[in-house]
Design an enzyme around this catalytic site. Structure first.
Site, PDB file in Angstrom:
ATOM      1  N   GLY A 151       4.832 -12.342  20.659  1.00 49.06           N
ATOM      2  CA  GLY A 151       5.495 -12.556  19.446  1.00 49.06           C
ATOM      3  C   GLY A 151       6.951 -12.028  19.635  1.00 49.06           C
ATOM      4  O   GLY A 151       7.265 -11.169  20.318  1.00 49.06           O
ATOM      5  N   GLY A 210      10.294 -10.037  13.731  1.00 50.06           N
ATOM      6  CA  GLY A 210      11.003  -9.077  13.142  1.00 50.06           C
ATOM      7  C   GLY A 210       9.885  -7.942  13.479  1.00 50.06           C
ATOM      8  O   GLY A 210      10.638  -6.907  14.087  1.00 50.06           O
ATOM      9  N   LYS A 220       0.868  -1.204   0.014  1.00 50.80           N
ATOM     10  CA  LYS A 220      -0.216  -0.018   0.127  1.00 50.80           C
ATOM     11  C   LYS A 220       0.951   1.298  -0.145  1.00 50.80           C
ATOM     12  O   LYS A 220       0.382   2.348  -0.186  1.00 50.80           O
ATOM     13  CB  LYS A 220      -1.032   0.154   1.132  1.00 50.80           C
ATOM     14  N   SER A 221       2.087   1.340   0.204  1.00 47.62           N
ATOM     15  CA  SER A 221       2.992   2.407   0.291  1.00 47.62           C
ATOM     16  C   SER A 221       2.999   3.353  -0.900  1.00 47.62           C
ATOM     17  O   SER A 221       2.874   4.387  -0.634  1.00 47.62           O
ATOM     18  CB  SER A 221       4.393   1.977   0.455  1.00 47.62           C
ATOM     19  N   ASN A 257       6.333 -15.500  23.835  1.00 49.60           N
ATOM     20  CA  ASN A 257       6.506 -15.927  22.614  1.00 49.60           C
ATOM     21  C   ASN A 257       6.179 -17.691  22.632  1.00 49.60           C
ATOM     22  O   ASN A 257       6.458 -18.141  23.469  1.00 49.60           O
ATOM     23  CB  ASN A 257       7.799 -15.810  21.923  1.00 49.60           C
ATOM     24  N   GLY A 314      -3.537  -3.057  12.590  1.00 48.55           N
ATOM     25  CA  GLY A 314      -2.166  -2.266  12.004  1.00 48.55           C
ATOM     26  C   GLY A 314      -2.082  -1.502  10.816  1.00 48.55           C
ATOM     27  O   GLY A 314      -0.996  -0.999  10.608  1.00 48.55           O
ATOM     28  N   LYS A 370      13.984  -7.142   4.812  1.00 46.95           N
ATOM     29  CA  LYS A 370      14.402  -6.270   5.713  1.00 46.95           C
ATOM     30  C   LYS A 370      15.675  -6.486   6.781  1.00 46.95           C
ATOM     31  O   LYS A 370      16.374  -5.677   7.171  1.00 46.95           O
ATOM     32  CB  LYS A 370      13.123  -6.258   7.022  1.00 46.95           C
ATOM     33  N   THR A 418      10.375  -3.924   2.229  1.00 48.14           N
ATOM     34  CA  THR A 418       9.246  -4.927   2.920  1.00 48.14           C
ATOM     35  C   THR A 418       9.792  -6.486   2.769  1.00 48.14           C
ATOM     36  O   THR A 418      10.760  -6.858   2.202  1.00 48.14           O
ATOM     37  CB  THR A 418       7.991  -4.735   2.471  1.00 48.14           C
TER      38      THR A 418
END
Ligand code: NDP
Length: 274
Positions: A127, A130, A16-17, A151, A241, A66, A62
């Site tokens: 979690g 990353g 979506k960037s 986690n 998010g 990364k 992305t």
């Protein structure tokens, strides 16, 4: 001359960037283009070198690049170094500067958009991958009472907790546990597991939530995730998010252009299109 930027990933069609940055540019009067860039899974470094040679000024990064982006950077911000992952590259004066804006984006979404201060709060971070790694330092900078990392694989949470212990204001501010050890109510619960991608609920107990709890799933979509439904059922205020996504983009745009864009209209437009 129009400055060129892009987002590098594989796959990249879903990103979506390219819907976000041109709106920021129009609102702030910046002359930029922003494209999608599909890099071969084994061709990230070559792709970055080509972009630099073609005069691009920067790139977002992305999945799955990364970690490679952190490795290729000739200079890293503190938060990029600690995250071990980079989502924002700036190409300037022969250098490749790496930063991680994901955590700052989440903090802005919680503190400014949701209006929930993190100072003195108990945070449960589900979690230790990353995304979790990227949010711990920005969370610590807000002065929470505790960050409990839980986690599925306890050892991964422990390793993460140990890495960030040195950045804690006091002993015990960052701790690590398995899911079966989660106890008590939290002010903020963040689902940074990838369970939602598979439509699963991470095994978080109902007792973690209450009417004063903010529950944030880092995933976003048209429908609430099982985590959001479970948290809401047990009284929590919930968000997904999408705000983090828009705010991390605003942080990257600010790094590149030196001007901070507004985010409200972009967030509303993206929400409408989900
Ligand atoms: P990683 O693959 O790096 O980490 C996945 C984590 O989820 C690990 O801790 C793993 O535990 C845990 N996990 C996976 N499946 C389950 C399950 N069924 N139950 C419980 N725990 C599970 O993923 P990322 O950190 O990159 O991404 C996590 C989430 O964050 C994704 O949903 C992603 O879409 C979202 N995200 C959102 C962003 C935004 O801007 N809104 C930005 C970045 C990420 P274990 O160690 O035991 O394997």
């Amino acid at each position: 001359m129009t400055d060129k930027y892009c987002v590098i990933g594989n796959p990249i069609a879903h990103s979506k960037s390219p819907e976000i940055h041109p709106v920021f540019a129009a609102e702030t009067g910046q002359d930029i283009v922003y494209e999608r860039c599909l890099a071969p899974v084994d061709g990230f470094v070559d792709t970055v070198r080509r972009l630099v040679a073609e005069g691009y000024r920067g790139a977002n990064v992305t999945v799955p690049f990364k970690l490679e982006a952190a490795a290729i950077a000739t200079r890293l911000s503190e938060r990029g170094r600690l995250a071990g992952a980079v989502n924002t590259l700036s190409f300037e004066n022969g250098e490749i500067v790496g930063d991680n804006t994901d955590g700052a984006g989440l903090v802005t979404d919680i503190v400014r958009n949701a209006g929930v201060s993190l100072a003195g709060k108990r945070i449960l971070l589900l979690g230790a991958g990353g995304a979790a790694r990227g949010v711990i330092l920005p969370f610590l900078e807000q002065g929470p009472a505790a960050i409990v990392i839980a986690n599925r694989t306890r050892a991964t949470a422990e390793a993460l907790g140990a890495e960030f212990a040195a950045h804690a204001a006091q002993a015990g501010q960052v701790s690590a546990i398995g899911f079966d050890e989660i106890a008590g109510r939290f002010d903020v619960v963040v689902n940074a597991t990838s369970a939602s991608l598979a439509g699963d609920l991470p095994p978080v107990p109902a007792s973690s939530f209450g009417p004063d709890t903010l529950a944030v799933d880092l995933m976003y979509g048209k429908e609430p995730t099982p985590f959001m439904e479970f948290a809401a059922l047990h009284g929590a205020q919930v968000r997904d998010g999408l705000g983090m996504l828009v705010e991390q983009a605003a942080e990257a745009f600010t790094i590149w252009r030196g001007v901070r864009p507004g985010t409200t209209s972009v967030l509303v437009a993206l929400r409408d299109k989900l």
